[in-house]
Scaffold this active site. Sequence first.
Site, short mmCIF file in Angstrom:
data_model
loop_
_atom_site.label_atom_id
_atom_site.label_comp_id
_atom_site.label_asym_id
_atom_site.label_seq_id
_atom_site.Cartn_x
_atom_site.Cartn_y
_atom_site.Cartn_z
CG HIS A 280 -0.41 0.24 2.52
ND1 HIS A 280 -0.12 -0.77 3.42
CD2 HIS A 280 -0.06 1.40 3.15
CE1 HIS A 280 0.35 -0.25 4.53
NE2 HIS A 280 0.42 1.05 4.39
CG ASP B 36 0.11 -4.11 2.82
OD1 ASP B 36 0.22 -3.55 1.72
OD2 ASP B 36 0.03 -3.49 3.90
CB SER C 194 3.10 1.61 6.23
OG SER C 194 1.92 1.75 6.98
#
Length: 376
Positions: free
Chosen positions: A101, A131, A213
């Site tokens: 993402h 992911d 992230s």
Amino acid sequence: MAMLMMNQNNLTTTSQVKTSQVTYQNETSTSKAVKVVQDAVVSVINYQKNSAGSSLASLFGGIEATDERLDDESDLQVYGEGSGVIYKKDGKYAYLVTNNHVINGAEKIEILLADGTKVAGKLIGSDTYSDLAVVRISSEKVKNVAEFADSSALTVGETAIAIGSPLGSEYANSVTQGIVSSLSRTVTSTDENGQTISTNAIQTDAAINPGNSGGALVNIQGQVIGINSSKIATSRLNANLSVEGMGFAIPSNDVVEIIKQLEDNGSVNRPALGISMVNLNQLSTTAISQLKIPNEVTSGIVVAAVQTDMPSNGKLEKYDVITEIDGQEVNDTSDLQSLLYKHKIGDDMTISFYRGTKKMTETIKLTKSTQDLSRQ
């Protein structure tokens, strides 16, 4: 620094503010761990086209978009920023892992190294379901690569250190510390195709914020135990209830398995059943009673829908409750995906389920992949 003071006789005297000259060893096990891996943690910058149009071509009508003076990337702007971890240096290239993402939709990727150097990144492969994504850069400026730990050896309560770029590259290489709060948590999200994704994750109370992230979650030895991926900021039941200290990371063992496939193939080709599903324990007691399953069945997967032309079609039906795959207990969607993804395209898989009070078993041939789901 001099200070003026009044004594009892109203006489002004001068005193000096002293600075201690004592030196001491200000190094902890945490700072040692950070030093091991910090240079391998980077910022990942995602550039995409500016839909509003702020390039020279759009601002000045006299300059055409085809003008040689204009760069092909003149319409690109920073869309988002995250973190990444360099894990391999191979000749003139180095490889880093980040979250899918973080780089999703990127038309240009830049990597900000720990020393402040910016280098171009090339996307090698990405995977929505885990992911994860792999980006290749020049190895010329790379000083250090991270080492992965065995995440199966983690214990709840051990030190967990998060390193990354919270809120973007302005705060690159920020460090927060906490513990491993829990193991094997199921984190559910929805991908760009609307498919429900359930991933296995490490839970930590080390502060994780937007921009973290793709960064590293490391142990006290400075080894990567997970790739930071998400956090819970509000309660699922009450959006007004804020939540602190609930961050999640993809376990390092899962990361190692996925990035190898991404390096080799650019994607991960997984088998697909072709069902929509929900955890049985997430349903209300009223909904569970309508399934008419035995009272002793308290966990499993409820089939919400079956897609046509997929392996489950004709084998499973809406409202079936899956409890076992290949003889192994299935408690939630994460269990199902984990067992399913151990298979290859063309394998047979045995599924046990309840259809009302009747327990049934079917063997399903896995002839379709996750890529086929997007074409349904």
